[in-house]
Motif scaffolding. Structure first.
Motif, PDB file in Angstrom:
ATOM      1  N   GLU A  96      29.880   0.796 -67.144  1.00 28.97           N
ATOM      2  CA  GLU A  96      30.048  -0.655 -67.113  1.00 28.97           C
ATOM      3  C   GLU A  96      28.685  -1.360 -67.051  1.00 28.97           C
ATOM      4  O   GLU A  96      28.405  -2.292 -67.814  1.00 28.97           O
ATOM      5  CB  GLU A  96      30.874  -1.020 -65.887  1.00 28.97           C
ATOM      6  N   CYS A  97      27.821  -0.873 -66.154  1.00 25.90           N
ATOM      7  CA  CYS A  97      26.497  -1.513 -65.985  1.00 25.90           C
ATOM      8  C   CYS A  97      25.649  -1.365 -67.239  1.00 25.90           C
ATOM      9  O   CYS A  97      25.025  -2.326 -67.698  1.00 25.90           O
ATOM     10  CB  CYS A  97      25.726  -0.887 -64.828  1.00 25.90           C
ATOM     11  N   LEU A  98      25.644  -0.150 -67.793  1.00 25.39           N
ATOM     12  CA  LEU A  98      24.795   0.065 -68.966  1.00 25.39           C
ATOM     13  C   LEU A  98      25.294  -0.775 -70.137  1.00 25.39           C
ATOM     14  O   LEU A  98      24.499  -1.363 -70.886  1.00 25.39           O
ATOM     15  CB  LEU A  98      24.748   1.552 -69.353  1.00 25.39           C
ATOM     16  N   GLY A  99      26.612  -0.843 -70.270  1.00 24.36           N
ATOM     17  CA  GLY A  99      27.198  -1.669 -71.345  1.00 24.36           C
ATOM     18  C   GLY A  99      26.799  -3.122 -71.178  1.00 24.36           C
ATOM     19  O   GLY A  99      26.427  -3.795 -72.149  1.00 24.36           O
ATOM     20  N   ALA A 100      26.846  -3.621 -69.940  1.00 22.69           N
ATOM     21  CA  ALA A 100      26.514  -5.028 -69.688  1.00 22.69           C
ATOM     22  C   ALA A 100      25.039  -5.285 -69.993  1.00 22.69           C
ATOM     23  O   ALA A 100      24.675  -6.302 -70.583  1.00 22.69           O
ATOM     24  CB  ALA A 100      26.836  -5.383 -68.236  1.00 22.69           C
ATOM     25  N   GLU A 101      24.172  -4.331 -69.596  1.00 22.40           N
ATOM     26  CA  GLU A 101      22.728  -4.485 -69.863  1.00 22.40           C
ATOM     27  C   GLU A 101      22.471  -4.541 -71.367  1.00 22.40           C
ATOM     28  O   GLU A 101      21.695  -5.361 -71.855  1.00 22.40           O
ATOM     29  CB  GLU A 101      21.941  -3.293 -69.291  1.00 22.40           C
ATOM     30  N   LEU A 102      23.125  -3.624 -72.093  1.00 17.14           N
ATOM     31  CA  LEU A 102      22.922  -3.593 -73.550  1.00 17.14           C
ATOM     32  C   LEU A 102      23.397  -4.900 -74.179  1.00 17.14           C
ATOM     33  O   LEU A 102      22.751  -5.441 -75.087  1.00 17.14           O
ATOM     34  CB  LEU A 102      23.662  -2.397 -74.169  1.00 17.14           C
ATOM     35  N   HIS A 103      24.521  -5.398 -73.676  1.00 17.09           N
ATOM     36  CA  HIS A 103      25.052  -6.650 -74.214  1.00 17.09           C
ATOM     37  C   HIS A 103      24.048  -7.795 -73.984  1.00 17.09           C
ATOM     38  O   HIS A 103      23.787  -8.601 -74.879  1.00 17.09           O
ATOM     39  CB  HIS A 103      26.397  -6.973 -73.551  1.00 17.09           C
ATOM     40  N   GLN A 104      23.444  -7.817 -72.801  1.00 20.05           N
ATOM     41  CA  GLN A 104      22.436  -8.843 -72.478  1.00 20.05           C
ATOM     42  C   GLN A 104      21.246  -8.753 -73.423  1.00 20.05           C
ATOM     43  O   GLN A 104      20.754  -9.766 -73.937  1.00 20.05           O
ATOM     44  CB  GLN A 104      21.926  -8.654 -71.033  1.00 20.05           C
ATOM     45  N   LEU A 105      20.786  -7.522 -73.641  1.00 22.73           N
ATOM     46  CA  LEU A 105      19.634  -7.341 -74.541  1.00 22.73           C
ATOM     47  C   LEU A 105      19.974  -7.866 -75.934  1.00 22.73           C
ATOM     48  O   LEU A 105      19.174  -8.549 -76.575  1.00 22.73           O
ATOM     49  CB  LEU A 105      19.241  -5.856 -74.625  1.00 22.73           C
ATOM     50  N   HIS A 106      21.197  -7.549 -76.381  1.00 18.61           N
ATOM     51  CA  HIS A 106      21.618  -7.988 -77.709  1.00 18.61           C
ATOM     52  C   HIS A 106      21.632  -9.514 -77.779  1.00 18.61           C
ATOM     53  O   HIS A 106      21.130 -10.119 -78.723  1.00 18.61           O
ATOM     54  CB  HIS A 106      22.996  -7.409 -78.024  1.00 18.61           C
ATOM     55  N   ARG A 107      22.209 -10.129 -76.749  1.00 15.64           N
ATOM     56  CA  ARG A 107      22.351 -11.584 -76.712  1.00 15.64           C
ATOM     57  C   ARG A 107      20.980 -12.288 -76.766  1.00 15.64           C
ATOM     58  O   ARG A 107      20.812 -13.319 -77.365  1.00 15.64           O
ATOM     59  CB  ARG A 107      23.082 -11.979 -75.415  1.00 15.64           C
ATOM     60  N   ARG A 108      19.975 -11.643 -76.131  1.00 18.17           N
ATOM     61  CA  ARG A 108      18.641 -12.259 -76.076  1.00 18.17           C
ATOM     62  C   ARG A 108      17.751 -11.848 -77.251  1.00 18.17           C
ATOM     63  O   ARG A 108      16.563 -12.140 -77.272  1.00 18.17           O
ATOM     64  CB  ARG A 108      17.963 -11.882 -74.750  1.00 18.17           C
ATOM     65  N   GLY A 109      18.345 -11.147 -78.228  1.00 18.53           N
ATOM     66  CA  GLY A 109      17.559 -10.727 -79.404  1.00 18.53           C
ATOM     67  C   GLY A 109      16.561  -9.632 -79.065  1.00 18.53           C
ATOM     68  O   GLY A 109      15.545  -9.478 -79.734  1.00 18.53           O
ATOM     69  N   LEU A 110      16.856  -8.847 -78.005  1.00 16.88           N
ATOM     70  CA  LEU A 110      15.882  -7.845 -77.553  1.00 16.88           C
ATOM     71  C   LEU A 110      16.372  -6.406 -77.722  1.00 16.88           C
ATOM     72  O   LEU A 110      15.725  -5.468 -77.259  1.00 16.88           O
ATOM     73  CB  LEU A 110      15.517  -8.086 -76.078  1.00 16.88           C
ATOM     74  N   LEU A 111      17.529  -6.252 -78.381  1.00 18.80           N
ATOM     75  CA  LEU A 111      18.063  -4.895 -78.534  1.00 18.80           C
ATOM     76  C   LEU A 111      17.220  -4.129 -79.554  1.00 18.80           C
ATOM     77  O   LEU A 111      16.818  -4.685 -80.573  1.00 18.80           O
ATOM     78  CB  LEU A 111      19.523  -4.958 -78.993  1.00 18.80           C
ATOM     79  N   ARG A 112      16.949  -2.857 -79.258  1.00 14.41           N
ATOM     80  CA  ARG A 112      16.167  -2.027 -80.182  1.00 14.41           C
ATOM     81  C   ARG A 112      17.049  -0.901 -80.700  1.00 14.41           C
ATOM     82  O   ARG A 112      17.970  -0.469 -80.015  1.00 14.41           O
ATOM     83  CB  ARG A 112      14.968  -1.409 -79.461  1.00 14.41           C
ATOM     84  N   SER A 113      16.751  -0.460 -81.915  1.00 19.47           N
ATOM     85  CA  SER A 113      17.520   0.680 -82.424  1.00 19.47           C
ATOM     86  C   SER A 113      16.625   1.496 -83.343  1.00 19.47           C
ATOM     87  O   SER A 113      15.571   1.025 -83.780  1.00 19.47           O
ATOM     88  CB  SER A 113      18.756   0.190 -83.175  1.00 19.47           C
ATOM     89  N   LEU A 114      17.056   2.727 -83.605  1.00 21.54           N
ATOM     90  CA  LEU A 114      16.271   3.616 -84.470  1.00 21.54           C
ATOM     91  C   LEU A 114      16.891   3.621 -85.859  1.00 21.54           C
ATOM     92  O   LEU A 114      18.117   3.673 -85.989  1.00 21.54           O
ATOM     93  CB  LEU A 114      16.283   5.035 -83.892  1.00 21.54           C
ATOM     94  N   ARG A 115      16.043   3.557 -86.880  1.00 20.95           N
ATOM     95  CA  ARG A 115      16.575   3.569 -88.243  1.00 20.95           C
ATOM     96  C   ARG A 115      15.822   4.620 -89.054  1.00 20.95           C
ATOM     97  O   ARG A 115      14.590   4.703 -88.972  1.00 20.95           O
ATOM     98  CB  ARG A 115      16.389   2.194 -88.892  1.00 20.95           C
ATOM     99  N   PRO A 116      16.555   5.420 -89.834  1.00 16.14           N
ATOM    100  CA  PRO A 116      15.870   6.445 -90.628  1.00 16.14           C
ATOM    101  C   PRO A 116      15.097   5.829 -91.803  1.00 16.14           C
ATOM    102  O   PRO A 116      15.587   4.884 -92.437  1.00 16.14           O
ATOM    103  CB  PRO A 116      17.013   7.328 -91.136  1.00 16.14           C
ATOM    104  N   VAL A 117      13.901   6.345 -92.041  1.00 13.89           N
ATOM    105  CA  VAL A 117      13.131   5.935 -93.228  1.00 13.89           C
ATOM    106  C   VAL A 117      12.530   7.190 -93.846  1.00 13.89           C
ATOM    107  O   VAL A 117      12.412   8.208 -93.180  1.00 13.89           O
ATOM    108  CB  VAL A 117      11.966   4.963 -92.877  1.00 13.89           C
ATOM    109  N   SER A 118      12.167   7.111 -95.104  1.00 13.45           N
ATOM    110  CA  SER A 118      11.378   8.219 -95.664  1.00 13.45           C
ATOM    111  C   SER A 118      10.053   7.665 -96.170  1.00 13.45           C
ATOM    112  O   SER A 118       9.917   6.462 -96.412  1.00 13.45           O
ATOM    113  CB  SER A 118      12.142   8.964 -96.760  1.00 13.45           C
ATOM    114  N   ASP A 119       9.069   8.559 -96.265  1.00 12.09           N
ATOM    115  CA  ASP A 119       7.714   8.200 -96.704  1.00 12.09           C
ATOM    116  C   ASP A 119       6.996   7.253 -95.749  1.00 12.09           C
ATOM    117  O   ASP A 119       6.170   6.429 -96.182  1.00 12.09           O
ATOM    118  CB  ASP A 119       7.748   7.581 -98.114  1.00 12.09           C
ATOM    119  N   ALA A 120       7.254   7.392 -94.440  1.00  8.61           N
ATOM    120  CA  ALA A 120       6.583   6.510 -93.468  1.00  8.61           C
ATOM    121  C   ALA A 120       5.069   6.701 -93.468  1.00  8.61           C
ATOM    122  O   ALA A 120       4.340   5.824 -92.998  1.00  8.61           O
ATOM    123  CB  ALA A 120       7.145   6.770 -92.068  1.00  8.61           C
TER     124      ALA A 120
END
Ligand code: PLP
Length: 397
Positions: free
Chosen positions: A6-30
């Protein structure tokens, strides 16, 4: 659902709401000036691979050759020892930096963490630039030393704090600074810091993570460019940025390095770098030392891009650097600009708090010596067009 869920979900939701959520995306040729993400070609402005060495065939070949000696190094160097190439590399680093000795670490984060927590005790005072890298901040926290944070690149404020520490009767003093600030691209006033170090009997440690390979006659860093290396006690740097590989070093006199070898927990309690990485760093070091032309190309390309944006009305920092911040302010609008840039074929990420102070979210452009000039011109035009259409031209700076 558990309390944790519950707590982790709420924290993630807050980060998302404030435009601060981070995520990993695959790329090639970095490792190259143009990468591919989700099938789309994007010009790469998000690497620290300033000289383009991460894709250099000589380094990759050296890594392959060294990998024949083993995929891993099998234990901490203090337990199993190290192979000849590791010792040779440390001597080469010391010779390049003009110090008596040098010591390898797994990466820059672990070097700063290990060095600062080993050197400083709770009775000591550490003076740290407000914008120093997270690894310096974390090393200081771990040490328990009394910390004095001076205003960014402000020697007068530093002097005030040095005086205050003397009045408070602290035992030993250490000044620590990035030489190139990673999210702003500006340089530390090392001459002034070295003078303050002398006057107040402090020690001085510099982090050349973004200066190494880029500044100095043989890419030694800002410390050499400004000819203050003889007055710096510890020069730390990483091989993960302009060198295009991985790993880090600390260089200084024999006694300091011997002390660190005996006390840095992030060195003692971790496995040594794999042979392939050691071989890759040695090849990269020789390319960096002979890389004046690459450095020249890097600065030419960065200057042209800056100039185009400046002419279009953007407020661009005056220093010459391969890092260009466009400070937007809020995280959500910076994210929007980054996404709009990606739609136009530009990979330039939004850098948001806590990496930068609140209210200073930015797009960080970093340049590469092997960026294609036509791509850069096209990208500069796109940035100008988007900046204008989003009403950002007067705001950024
Ligand atoms: C100033 C500074 N110091 C240290 C580090 C950490 O280096 P590494 O990526 O090798 O862990 C970085 C990179 O993120 C940095 O910018």
């Amino acid at each position: 659902m558990s309390d944790w869920d519950e707590c982790l979900g709420a924290e993630l939701h807050q980060l998302h709401r404030r435009g601060l959520l981070r995520s990993l995306r695959p790329v090639s040729d970095a490792a190259y000036p143009a990468l591919t993400r989700e099938g789309k070609r994007l010009i790469n402005f998000s690497s620290n691979n300033y000289l383009g060495l991460a894709g250099h065939p000589r380094i990759i070949e050296a890594e392959e050759a060294s990998a024949k000696r083993g995929a891993g190094s099998a234990a901490s160097r203090l337990i199993i020892g190290h192979d000849e190439e590791t010792g040779r590399l440390e001597r080469e680093i010391a010779e390049w930096k003009g110090t008596e000795s040098a010591l390898l670490f797994s990466n820059g984060y672990m070097a700063n963490l290990g060095v600062l927590s080993a050197l400083l005790t709770p009775g000591d005072a550490v003076f740290s630039d407000q914008l120093n890298h997270a690894s310096i901040i974390d090393g200081i926290r771990l040490s328990g030393a009394k910390k004095y944070i001076y205003r960014h690149n402000d020697p007068d404020h530093l002097e005030m704090l040095l005086k205050q520490a003397d009045r408070e009767g602290v035992k030993r003093k250490l000044i620590v600074t990035d030489t190139v600030f990673s999210m702003d691209g500006d340089l530390a006033p090392l001459k002034e810091l070295a003078e303050l170090k002398r006057r107040y009997g402090a020690a001085l440690m510099v982090d050349e993570a973004h200066g190494g390979g880029v500044y100095g006659p043989e890419g030694e860093g800002v410390t050499h460019m400004l000819e203050v290396h003889d007055r710096v006690d510890l020069q730390m740097g990483t091989f993960s940025k302009a060198f295009g590989v991985y790993g880090a070093y600390v260089a200084g006199n024999r006694k300091w390095i011997r002390y660190l070898l005996n006390t840095s927990r992030s060195l003692i309690y971790t496995t040594g770098l794999p042979p392939a990485v050691i071989g890759g760093i040695r090849a990269a070091l020789s390319l960096v030392r002979e890389g004046s032309q690459l450095r020249q190309q890097l600065f030419q390309k960065s200057s042209r891009f800056r100039e185009k944006l400046r002419e279009a009305g953007f407020s661009i920092p005056s220093h010459s650097s391969p890092i260009l911040p466009l400070v937007i302010g809020g995280a959500p609008e910076t994210l929007r600009l980054s996404e709009a840039l990606a739609e136009q074929g530009i990979h330039a990420l939004a850098i948001r708090p806590p990496t930068v102070p609140p209210g200073t979210a930015r797009i960080r452009f970093s340049f590469m010596a092997n960026h294609d000039p036509a791509d850069l011109d096209r990208c500069a035009d796109t940035v100008i067009r988007l900046g204008e259409s989003m009403g950002l031209v007067e705001q950024v700076g």
